[in-house]
Design a protein around this motif. Sequence first.
Motif, short mmCIF file in Angstrom:
data_model
loop_
_atom_site.label_atom_id
_atom_site.label_comp_id
_atom_site.label_asym_id
_atom_site.label_seq_id
_atom_site.Cartn_x
_atom_site.Cartn_y
_atom_site.Cartn_z
N SER A 121 91.24 65.69 3.16
CA SER A 121 91.52 66.95 2.48
C SER A 121 90.29 67.85 2.36
N THR A 122 89.09 67.27 2.29
CA THR A 122 87.88 68.09 2.13
C THR A 122 87.18 68.42 3.43
N SER A 123 87.41 67.62 4.48
CA SER A 123 86.74 67.80 5.78
C SER A 123 85.22 67.73 5.65
N SER A 124 84.73 66.99 4.68
CA SER A 124 83.29 66.91 4.45
C SER A 124 82.89 65.49 4.11
N SER A 125 82.04 64.89 4.97
CA SER A 125 81.54 63.55 4.68
C SER A 125 80.69 63.55 3.43
N ASN A 126 79.88 64.60 3.24
CA ASN A 126 79.03 64.67 2.06
C ASN A 126 79.85 64.74 0.78
N ALA A 127 80.93 65.52 0.79
CA ALA A 127 81.76 65.66 -0.41
C ALA A 127 82.49 64.37 -0.75
N THR A 128 82.57 63.44 0.22
CA THR A 128 83.30 62.19 0.01
C THR A 128 82.35 61.04 -0.34
N ILE A 129 81.07 61.30 -0.43
CA ILE A 129 80.10 60.24 -0.71
C ILE A 129 80.44 59.51 -2.00
N ALA A 130 80.75 60.25 -3.05
CA ALA A 130 81.01 59.62 -4.35
C ALA A 130 82.19 58.66 -4.28
N SER A 131 83.30 59.13 -3.71
CA SER A 131 84.48 58.28 -3.60
C SER A 131 84.23 57.08 -2.71
N ASN A 132 83.51 57.31 -1.59
CA ASN A 132 83.25 56.23 -0.65
C ASN A 132 82.34 55.16 -1.25
N MET A 133 81.34 55.59 -2.01
CA MET A 133 80.44 54.63 -2.63
C MET A 133 81.16 53.80 -3.68
N ARG A 147 59.95 50.59 -16.24
CA ARG A 147 60.38 51.57 -17.25
C ARG A 147 61.05 52.77 -16.58
N VAL A 148 60.47 53.23 -15.46
CA VAL A 148 61.07 54.35 -14.72
C VAL A 148 62.41 53.94 -14.13
N ARG A 149 62.47 52.72 -13.61
CA ARG A 149 63.72 52.22 -13.02
C ARG A 149 64.84 52.18 -14.05
N GLN A 150 64.54 51.79 -15.29
CA GLN A 150 65.56 51.75 -16.33
C GLN A 150 66.10 53.14 -16.62
N ILE A 151 65.22 54.15 -16.55
CA ILE A 151 65.68 55.53 -16.73
C ILE A 151 66.70 55.90 -15.65
N PHE A 152 66.40 55.54 -14.41
CA PHE A 152 67.32 55.84 -13.31
C PHE A 152 68.62 55.04 -13.42
N GLU A 153 68.55 53.81 -13.93
CA GLU A 153 69.76 53.03 -14.14
C GLU A 153 70.67 53.72 -15.16
N ASP A 154 70.08 54.25 -16.23
CA ASP A 154 70.86 54.98 -17.22
C ASP A 154 71.43 56.27 -16.63
N LEU A 155 70.62 56.95 -15.83
CA LEU A 155 71.12 58.15 -15.15
C LEU A 155 72.27 57.83 -14.22
N ASN A 156 72.18 56.70 -13.56
CA ASN A 156 73.24 56.29 -12.64
C ASN A 156 74.56 56.10 -13.38
N THR A 157 74.51 55.51 -14.58
CA THR A 157 75.71 55.33 -15.39
C THR A 157 76.33 56.68 -15.75
N VAL A 158 75.49 57.63 -16.13
CA VAL A 158 75.97 58.97 -16.50
C VAL A 158 76.57 59.67 -15.29
N VAL A 159 75.90 59.59 -14.16
CA VAL A 159 76.40 60.26 -12.95
C VAL A 159 77.74 59.68 -12.52
N MET A 160 77.92 58.38 -12.63
CA MET A 160 79.19 57.76 -12.24
C MET A 160 80.33 58.20 -13.16
N HIS A 161 80.04 58.45 -14.43
CA HIS A 161 81.06 59.00 -15.31
C HIS A 161 81.41 60.43 -14.91
N LEU A 162 80.42 61.19 -14.48
CA LEU A 162 80.68 62.54 -13.98
C LEU A 162 81.55 62.49 -12.72
#
Length: 437
Positions: free
Chosen positions: A281-293, A188-203
């Motif tokens: 352009s950002t010089s930041s590995s952390n800032a590129t995590i979203a695009s890289n993933m 049940r908790v995992r399903q909550i995180f799966e839904d959160l993951n969908t929302v975060v990817m839209h962000l």
Amino acid sequence: MTTNTKFNLTSRILIAMALGILVGSFFQWILGGAAEKEVSLAGFSIGIKALFVDGIFHVGGQIFVASLKMLVVPLVLVSLVCGTSSLKDISTLGRIGSKSMGLYILTTAIAITIAIFFALLFSPGVGVNMPLAQSYQVADTPSVAQVFINMFPSNPVEAMAKGEMLQIIIFAVLFGIAIALSGEAGQRVRQIFEDLNTVVMHLVNIVMHLSPYGVFFLMAKLFTTLELNDMGNLGIYFLVVLFVLLFHGLLVYGTLVKLVGGLNPLMFFRKMKETALFAFSTSSSNATIASNMATTTGKLGVDNKVASFTIPLGATINMDGTAIMQGVATVFIAQVYNIDLTAADYLLVVLTATLASIGTAGVPGVGLVMLAMVLQQVGLPVEGIALIIGVDRLLDMTRTAVNITGDAMVSCLVGKSEKCLDLAVFNDPDAGKNDKL
């Protein structure tokens, strides 16, 4: 999002980068080296640098970078919890972790070894004898023991608030394992995180499609303030570091992709170009995590349960580009000061820089701080860092692109070994083009 729109996003990033360089160079020409130049408009005196460089360009660029960093903690936490909790066999996580750590440490050691070799071959510091223009004040560097202690959070909420990536990764992994072991309640908790993951990817999708504007502002400010005289004085050092970065990023990574993974390196690099531009352009590995993933899973076909672990981990500890800078800079500074380093010293540099990469945060410019640790280990003057500050900003952009490419490369190799790599997606040149991100 259509295929054509996806292509246009890459095109817009390239166009924005080119326009930023042109506009920045134009403003540098207008200023002509002056601290400020004022113009009269409707009876008011307006400072060009204050309005454009420190105003519009700075604000626009920093908002973009802040927006990217805003995504990091929720993306890493949610993705890693989803990936870890989906593992039915917890031993799989141990294999993924050990393979990832081993490959990251191996490539970092290779990177700095190659850097030292080419630095000794081209001898960028011989005969330079540059006077110190400024004294570099370095923050205290943590010991190796403290680095490992700091990996474990005493307060996970505080770790998330401060963006302590290693602590967030460890908490997310443990939390995901607990979910996997908790049966029906865990599902049940995992399903909550799966839904959160969908929302975060839209962000993530929203922020990424605003990226051309951010890239323009960042490049415009950089090329307005870039001191080209410093670039001329340290041209040999600059070119050696740039050459080794390209050598490692293309030849070493390409060889590993082909020989270890049995994959097509040309296809790999083709699909990494957009994410590499983000990193540049950002010089930041952390800032590129979203695009890289998104690239690693959508275009390269790596399963999320692997990518959600390897990409955030790599952005935190895989600093091949930083290690290359440290290797060349160490040789350069030693040559400038006419200090002879022994074979044992160079071995110590390799070991120290490899370990230092674990404690190197994925943010702009932090490599200079970690370089101080390396210099201290072999008895070189830390103030020598002042010699390379002038050209480090542009090199920082390039080495970040190398870092994130290494993260994706390791993700592919680990995914292939774990049978978590979709070869049809990897070999499809159009894979991911119809995705929203």
